[in-house]
Write a protein that holds these residues in place. Structure first.
Motif, PDB file in Angstrom:
ATOM      1  N   SER A  33       6.061   3.945  -1.123  1.00  5.56           N
ATOM      2  CA  SER A  33       7.448   3.471  -1.055  1.00  5.56           C
ATOM      3  C   SER A  33       7.535   1.946  -1.083  1.00  5.56           C
ATOM      4  O   SER A  33       8.626   1.391  -1.183  1.00  5.56           O
ATOM      5  N   ASP A  34       6.403   1.268  -0.940  1.00  4.11           N
ATOM      6  CA  ASP A  34       6.380  -0.194  -0.786  1.00  4.11           C
ATOM      7  C   ASP A  34       7.094  -0.627   0.496  1.00  4.11           C
ATOM      8  O   ASP A  34       7.592  -1.731   0.608  1.00  4.11           O
ATOM      9  N   MET A  35       7.153   0.260   1.475  1.00  5.70           N
ATOM     10  CA  MET A  35       7.864  -0.070   2.712  1.00  5.70           C
ATOM     11  C   MET A  35       6.915  -0.485   3.842  1.00  5.70           C
ATOM     12  O   MET A  35       7.382  -0.890   4.910  1.00  5.70           O
ATOM     13  N   VAL A  36       5.613  -0.331   3.639  1.00  2.00           N
ATOM     14  CA  VAL A  36       4.691  -0.694   4.726  1.00  2.00           C
ATOM     15  C   VAL A  36       4.791  -2.196   5.008  1.00  2.00           C
ATOM     16  O   VAL A  36       4.667  -3.021   4.100  1.00  2.00           O
ATOM     17  N   GLY A  37       5.015  -2.530   6.238  1.00  2.34           N
ATOM     18  CA  GLY A  37       5.138  -3.933   6.651  1.00  2.34           C
ATOM     19  C   GLY A  37       6.552  -4.455   6.589  1.00  2.34           C
ATOM     20  O   GLY A  37       6.871  -5.465   7.226  1.00  2.34           O
ATOM     21  N   ARG A  38       7.432  -3.760   5.863  1.00  2.85           N
ATOM     22  CA  ARG A  38       8.814  -4.254   5.725  1.00  2.85           C
ATOM     23  C   ARG A  38       9.691  -3.830   6.913  1.00  2.85           C
ATOM     24  O   ARG A  38       9.288  -3.033   7.731  1.00  2.85           O
TER      25      ARG A  38
END
Lengths: 471, 548
Positions: B303-308
């Motif tokens: 999801s490209d959500m890690v760290g966001r």
């Protein structure tokens, strides 16, 4: 004996009482019955039956608690009125015999872990009330704990008959007409139901109480039950009656002592529930118990020490990387000072006790200080009250020895010391008892002597026979 | 150095959240291994370090970082571990040691308010949680019973069962705030993991007032208590095990984790199920570090959500002199607060907040002020006494909304083990800044009601941070916009779960630890469901262990 002849009448009365209850007829008998049960419950509390006959987390009086003794572990029995697993089939006479003579309903002997030598003092009336409560006030539990299995020769229960012959005084308490009613009540409770001597009187080689040293201090597993005679230095001679009452009611007497270990249990289970009158009576009696002086106590055990600290030696000094090399002051600063304060003075209201003027640090017998550092204090059993954390998991034997010796030197009796070996032994449950070995050795000696006697006898018979032949 | 470690459950991180999940699973019969990057600490030595340190105000000073598992340090100077990409600084503090960051905390164990999990539906801001408050209630209760929470009933967070303990005794200063601010504001006892009586084998608070950096008497529940509870339940802890890679198999299941020991020897640990519980900064760092050919953006990151969606709680404050002697410093550091502003229709316009009163002794800060002002001699003594008795402070605890640009990434700089350092990208949005403006009126009103003089507001645009790291691995139902599902399972890896405050999709106004624990217990209950009749928070085995 008077007890024997007196028995049928109260028993009959009791049957009538319960018959009345079940019939629901007479309100008077109802209230008499209620009164009897309440008295029985109070007496059972005074006797602290629950302490041994209830396992942690178990049902009341259902037994199962393993009681370590020098002759092996004794498992407390189920004394609920269960007809299968408890004492539900006991007659009052059988109940009385178990309680006061150490004889079970099946005729077998109890081990004196059951304090029948003290309970022998209980009056007939009180036995009756206790019986009524155990039969009708306690909920039956139909599970039996695992039976006690002691090593030979103590597995032969008959051996206790000989022990009883030597050590059991089965005469109930007789009031001293020369003393006040209060004193007599106190003496009755101390010697009987409260069975103080079970712990506080030293025992001889055969584990019997040394009556010549009554209440001079004894050993309870890893704990020391201190001298509670009227001696001003070694005992409670310097305490006021109200100090003693406060101790029994609250578990601590400000500026003197606080209950820990088995004594905290005794306060929790029993003493704190006694009436003010009974506590006052116990105090009155204890103040008159003949003094037993320990020459090592050159001053009263609760008057040693003063506020002091070694903070200057600590500030800015790095702790040694080896925890066993920490100084007493460093250990005190790290583990104790946050509650007992910089100079051992405790809190202003005494809620956190001062470490000086405290029997915990004032005795030459130091096992209790080690035990309280290892195990802490935590009562009542639901954890809602007095709590000092234990450090058994945190501090090494050497650290406890260093810390304990520091406490004794600064806040207590400077002649006393604690060694790492002592801590190690107490942590492991105390010095092993050699009683089993001794008993077995004694039996071997007896057997050898018997064999020798028989051999001599046979030899003589043969010699006589040969002589007869020659005659 | 290649001993093969393996367990049913491998937990990365020994903080309060991971350890309590580990404990629950171990009680269920699973073999559990906890890997902790930092060393094992001894409470007494931490206490001694604090008592003998001339630095009393910096709560990290008794916790020096280990060379192999560094953590951020800012005093006396920034050790440069948590890189700052801006635009607003995010100087988060945390501890890498067995027990984790709750070695020092205020023990605030708040629940959310029910509307916190529905702010998108109700107020059109942030996101909704994939569960209701009611679903969380039993897990909150289990968490509260485990860690021993004391609290007052009227805080806005409903409950079905009573608190395990009544509130801790109210300090005099808080009593006066409560009396003088009524009826304008209701001041209530904080909900805290601090004993008001003996509980769980630990004593009651005796008011050392050093909750941070260390509760010296074990009255406050710490991560190390959770570790010990996990160990009693059968879990094994490996300290000084710096996990640097999570390994997956061809199907995307996690096969093993790899760690360095302090000498940089490498070890591989296999398991059936893996739980990542290394806080909201180190956990996403590790997922990003574990990138592979199959997962070039890092694990769990399709999801490209890690760290966001990095969130915390910024605070502004007011300090003033009350017109009566209050003598802060007796009792716990943070005893009371105002909770009526945690929710309301205004949430569509600006952040909600909680107003929190400090009870930290003012002697140190007043002394520093007086020296700075050049006061000396008898006047110094006089001023010190007066100010220490009268000075008080109130802060807000502001919600921030999830913003994908606020994030943790891997820095190009590496630590001593050659592992990339984390880098924070952070800003404070208008939603939060508007609430800070609104709360100034509350500050003024409180000062007025206390007869305040010498009013000092925190500098305009300056926000203090509260170390409530949330959001970096958000949970949600949509694998495209979240990292884990409602039970903490990563959308991308069937046997990788995350137990962390980092899974919270929004930050609300409450210290995040209790919610983190409740979610972790729920995750553990999902991994190994418990029979209904075995739901006791404290097992008999533990009771016996605490008695022995």
């Amino acid at each position: 004996m008077k007890r024997m002849t007196g028995r049928p009448v109260p028993l009959l009365a009791l049957i009538c009482v319960f018959a009345g209850l079940y019939a629901g007829t007479a309100a008077a008998t109802d209230s008499a019955n209620t009164e009897l049960l309440q008295r029985g419950q109070y007496l059972a509390t005074a006797g602290d039956c629950v302490a041994c006959h209830t396992a942690p987390g178990g049902k009341p009086f259902a037994g199962g608690l393993p009681v370590p003794t020098p002759i092996g572990t004794i498992i407390a029995t189920n004394i609920t009125p269960s007809k299968t697993a408890g004492i539900g089939n006991y007659t009052e006479q059988q109940f009385s015999d178990a309680l006061r003579r150490g004889i079970r309903a099946d005729g077998k002997r109890l081990y004196p872990a059951m304090p029948y030598t003290a309970y022998a003092q209980i009056s007939d009336d009180d036995v009756q009330a206790l019986y009524a409560w155990f039969m009708h006030g306690v909920s039956p539990v139909d599970t039996a704990p695992t039976p006690t299995r002691l090593p030979f020769p103590f597995n032969i229960r008959l051996s206790m008959a000989a022990w009883n012959l030597l050590f059991l005084d089965s005469k109930p308490f007789t009031p001293d007409p020369g003393k006040s009613a209060e004193w007599n009540r106190g003496a009755y409770l101390v010697r009987g139901l409260e069975h103080c001597s079970t712990c506080h009187t030293p025992r001889n080689l055969l584990m019997a109480e040394q009556s010549s040293h009554a209440l001079a201090g004894g050993e309870v597993g890893t704990w020391h039950a201190p001298n509670i005679t009227s001696d001003a230095n070694s005992g409670i001679g310097g305490w006021s009656a109200s100090d003693l009452v406060a101790y029994m009611k609250l578990g601590h007497a400000a500026g003197r002592a606080q209950a820990a270990g088995p004594m905290a249990e005794a306060v929790d289970n029993s003493l704190q529930h006694l009436t003010a009158t009974d506590l006052q009576a116990i105090a009155t009696y204890l103040k008159t118990v003949p003094a037993q002086h320990d020459p090592a106590d050159t001053r009263a055990v609760d008057t040693w020490g003063a506020a002091s600290n070694e903070l200057d030696s600590l500030r800015g000094v790095a702790l040694p990387s080896d925890p066993n090399k920490m100084s007493g002051a460093q250990l005190y600063d790290a583990y104790c000072a946050s509650c007992h304060q910089d100079s051992g003075q405790g809190s202003f209201d005494g809620g956190l006790p001062s470490l000086f003027h405290n029997t915990a640090t004032g005795r030459t017998h130091t096992n209790n200080l080690v035990m309280v550092i290892l195990d802490g204090i935590d009562w009542p059993a639901d954890g809602s009250g007095v709590h000092m954390p234990g450090f058994a998991q945190t501090l090494s034997d050497q650290q406890v020895a260093t810390l304990g010796s520091y406490l004794l030197k600064h806040y207590g009796n400077p002649a006393a010391v604690i060694s790492a070996d002592q801590v190690k032994s107490l942590r492991a449950g105390g010095a092993p008892s050699h009683l089993v070995l001794l008993a077995r050795l004694a039996l071997i000696v007896v057997l050898l002597v018997l064999v020798a006697i028989i051999a001599m006898f046979m030899r003589r018979r043969r010699r006589e026979a040969i002589q007869a032949e020659h005659d | 150095m290649s001993e093969q470690l393996s367990a049913d459950i491998v937990v990365i991180g020994s903080g309060i959240v991971g350890s309590l999940a580990a404990r629950r699973l171990a009680l269920q019969g699973a073999s559990v291994l906890i890997l902790e990057a930092g060393p094992r600490l001894d409470r007494g030595r931490v206490v001694a370090a604090f008592r003998n340190s001339p630095i009393k105000g910096n709560w990290m000073s008794p916790y020096p970082p280990s060379p192999w598992a560094p953590h951020p340090i800012y005093v006396p100077k920034d050790n440069g571990y948590l890189k700052q990409a801006g635009p607003y600084p995010y100087p988060a503090e945390y501890i890498r040691a067995v027990g984790g960051t709750t070695w020092h905390w205020a023990a605030m164990a708040w629940r959310l308010v029910p509307n916190d999990v529905r702010i998108k539906s109700l107020y059109g801001v942030g996101v909704d949680w994939p569960m209701s408050y009611e679903e969380l209630d039993p897990w909150y209760q289990e968490a509260e019973e485990l860690i021993g929470v004391a609290g007052a009933p009227d805080t806005g967070s409903p409950r079905n069962q009573p608190f395990p303990m009544e509130p801790v005794a109210e300090p005099w200063s808080m009593r006066r705030f409560r009396e003088r601010l009524a009826p304008a504001y209701a001041v209530v006892a904080n909900t805290v993991a601090r004993n008001s009586r003996s509980y769980g084998g630990r004593p009651a608070c005796v008011g050392n007032n050093s909750c941070q950096p260390i509760c010296p008497v074990n009255a406050q529940y710490l991560g190390i208590n959770a570790v010990e509870a996990a160990e009693v339940a059968g879990a094994k802890v490996v300290p000084n095990a710096v996990v640097y890679r999570i390994e997956h198999d061809a199907k995307g299941r996690i096969a093993a984790v790899h760690y360095y020991d302090p000498d940089k020897g490498t070890h591989r640990v296999t398991g059936k199920t893996f739980i990542l519980a290394a806080n909201g900064i180190e956990s996403p760092k590790l997922l990003l570090l574990s990138a592979s050919d199959k997962y070039p953006n890092g694990l769990a990151n399709s999801s490209d959500m890690v760290g966001r969606h990095l969130m915390d709680h910024p605070s502004t404050s007011i300090t003033f002199y009350a017109d009566e002697e209050l003598w802060l410093g007796r009792g716990p550091q943070s005893p009371s607060s105002i909770n009526t502003l945690r929710d309301g229709a205004f949430r569509s316009e600006h952040a909600p907040y909680r107003l929190d009163f400090t009870n930290i002794s003012q002697v140190l800060s007043v002394t520093q002020d007086l020296i700075k002002e050049g006061v000396y001699g008898t006047e110094f003594d006089k001023q010190l006494r007066w100010r220490a008795a009268h000075q008080v402070s109130v802060k807000n605890v502001l919600e921030v909304l999830p913003d994908p640009d606020n994030r943790i990434t891997l820095s190009s700089e590496k630590d001593a083990m050659g592992i990339p350092k984390p880098e924070a990208h952070y800003s404070i949005g208008d939603y939060t800044r508007r609430a800070a403006e609104v709360s100034k009126a509350d500050f003024a009103r409180i000062a007025e009601l206390m007869g305040g003089t010498g009013l000092r507001y925190s500098a305009e645009g300056n926000f203090a941070n509260n170390q409530h790291i949330t959001g970096t691995m958000s949970m949600g139902n949509d694998p495209k916009s979240s990292v884990v599902d409602g039970f903490g399972r990563t959308h991308d890896h069937e046997n990788l779960f995350i137990c962390s405050t980092g899974v919270m999709p929004t930050a609300a106004t409450m210290n995040s630890t209790l919610t983190g624990i409740a979610l972790a217990l729920r995750t553990a209950g999902h991994i190994l469901p418990k029979p209904a009749n075995a739901h006791a928070a404290v097992s008999n085995a533990e009771r016996e262990a605490s008695l022995s």
